[in-house]
Design a protein around this motif. Structure first.
Motif, PDB file in Angstrom:
ATOM      1  N   THR A   3       0.846  -1.190   0.000  1.00 51.77           N
ATOM      2  CA  THR A   3       0.000   0.000   0.000  1.00 51.77           C
ATOM      3  C   THR A   3       0.878   1.234   0.000  1.00 51.77           C
ATOM      4  N   TRP A 255      -8.240   0.475   6.737  1.00 57.81           N
ATOM      5  CA  TRP A 255      -8.498   1.598   5.818  1.00 57.81           C
ATOM      6  C   TRP A 255      -8.961   2.766   6.664  1.00 57.81           C
ATOM      7  N   GLU A 281      -0.938  -3.398   7.836  1.00 59.40           N
ATOM      8  CA  GLU A 281      -1.137  -2.845   6.496  1.00 59.40           C
ATOM      9  C   GLU A 281      -2.226  -1.776   6.560  1.00 59.40           C
ATOM     10  N   THR A 283      -4.210   1.512   4.568  1.00 61.26           N
ATOM     11  CA  THR A 283      -4.522   2.355   3.417  1.00 61.26           C
ATOM     12  C   THR A 283      -5.181   3.617   3.952  1.00 61.26           C
ATOM     13  N   HIS A 284      -4.569   4.761   3.704  1.00 61.76           N
ATOM     14  CA  HIS A 284      -5.114   6.029   4.175  1.00 61.76           C
ATOM     15  C   HIS A 284      -5.638   6.818   2.983  1.00 61.76           C
ATOM     16  N   ARG A 285      -6.919   7.214   3.066  1.00 62.59           N
ATOM     17  CA  ARG A 285      -7.523   8.050   2.026  1.00 62.59           C
ATOM     18  C   ARG A 285      -7.914   9.378   2.641  1.00 62.59           C
ATOM     19  N   TRP A 314     -12.516  -1.234  -1.380  1.00 65.99           N
ATOM     20  CA  TRP A 314     -11.367  -1.744  -0.626  1.00 65.99           C
ATOM     21  C   TRP A 314     -11.756  -2.990   0.156  1.00 65.99           C
TER      22      TRP A 314
END
Length: 319
Positions: A3, A255, A281, A283-285, A314
């Protein structure tokens, strides 16, 4: 799965013009602050807001209300099934609302939207609310709901080996705490939308920067006083102070969504960095033009629907 690295400095952008117009119109109405209302009235205001400012929910398979034995009596769940053959992966969803407001109705459109776009069986939990039921009633209930889903997913048409947990705002904190407490291999993913991660008595720079952009310091203080009450050091408990205590290494792939014009922006960003530093792990939005609670305002601006769609995509890829 690789990621992208989480940026240490977040992108900035002007507020979405439609959201800015909505906030200006709301301010001009001169309604009393939410924290000045009795909890029952504040809850009704939130229900009406979510109902009137959200687009019609997309079509799904079916919806079923369920009751199960909670830690202190029966708890309600609402199961949203996709319009497709199962067994489906399962998403347990914890609604936001500062631990004081919010319920199955305020997040009905949210859950239908996530079910439609993810193809998952979404199970929403109607956990107990403060001030009637202060900490730790809410995390105890969400933990119990997760354990119930793990044991009963197959009876609902779900796949008990493919579970995710998600929530928004206060519900995001509860989703993380439940995932950490249960620590089951079947829980493969965790979705956090503008999470509460610390007490407003320790405000980050995004608090004064975004004061009054839907969330205020006053309402956050009311929420936390209602939730934590007079319990000594509850604001430092590992099931509340996510940035200061408790290991995060056992979390599943995570996330995290932050909004550029949200008082909680910086603590959500810090939480994403802390989870990643624990070896998870992440995931940054980041949505630089958005405000807190935008997932309810899909009839005002498309950004809230984009948040939910990207979370759903996701989740579908991870679970």
């Amino acid at each position: 799965m690789t990621t992208p690295a989480i940026p240490t400095v977040l992108e900035t952008a002007p507020m979405d013009p439609a959201l800015a117009g909505f906030l200006a119109q709301a301010a001009a109405q001169g309604n009393p602050p939410l924290e000045s209302l009795p909890p029952a009235i504040a809850r009704q205001v939130y229900r009406e807001l979510a109902d009137t400012l959200g687009l019609p929910a997309p079509a799904i398979g079916k919806v079923k209300d369920i009751s199960f034995p909670g830690p202190d009596g029966p708890l309600r769940l609402r199961a949203y099934s996709p319009d497709a053959a199962g067994p489906w992966p399962v998403l347990l969803y914890a609604h936001g609302g500062g631990f004081v407001i919010g319920d199955l109705e305020t997040h009905d459109k949210v859950c239908r939207t996530l079910c439609h776009h993810s193809g998952m069986l979404v199970v929403a939990v109607d956990y107990r609310m403060a001030p009637e039921h202060p900490f730790p009633a809410a995390p105890d209930d969400v933990e119990a709901a997760l354990r119930w889903v793990l044991a009963n997913a197959a009876a609902l048409g779900g796949d008990a080996g493919r579970i995710a947990v998600a929530g928004d705002s206060a519900g995001a904190q509860l989703a993380l705490v439940a995932s950490r407490r249960v620590n089951a291999k079947a829980v493969r993913a965790l979705g956090l939308v503008y999470p509460v991660a610390q007490h407003p008595s320790q405000p980050s720079a995004s608090y004064p920067e975004n004061e009054g952009k839907f969330l205020t310091m006053g309402v956050m203080q009311w929420f936390m006083a209602s939730y934590l009450g007079q319990q000594a050091d509850a604001d430092k408990h590992p099931d509340f102070a996510l940035l200061d205590s408790g290991s995060l290494a056992s979390l599943p792939a995570t996330w995290v969504a932050t909004m550029g014009h949200d008082p909680l922006r910086d603590e959500g960003h810090a939480l994403a960095l802390r989870v990643a530093s624990a070896g998870v792990e992440v995931t940054h939005r980041h949505y630089p033009e958005a405000i807190h609670a935008c997932i309810h305002f899909t009839a005002v601006s498309p950004v809230g629907l984009r948040v939910m769609t990207e979370l759903a995509q996701w989740l579908r890829a991870r679970v």
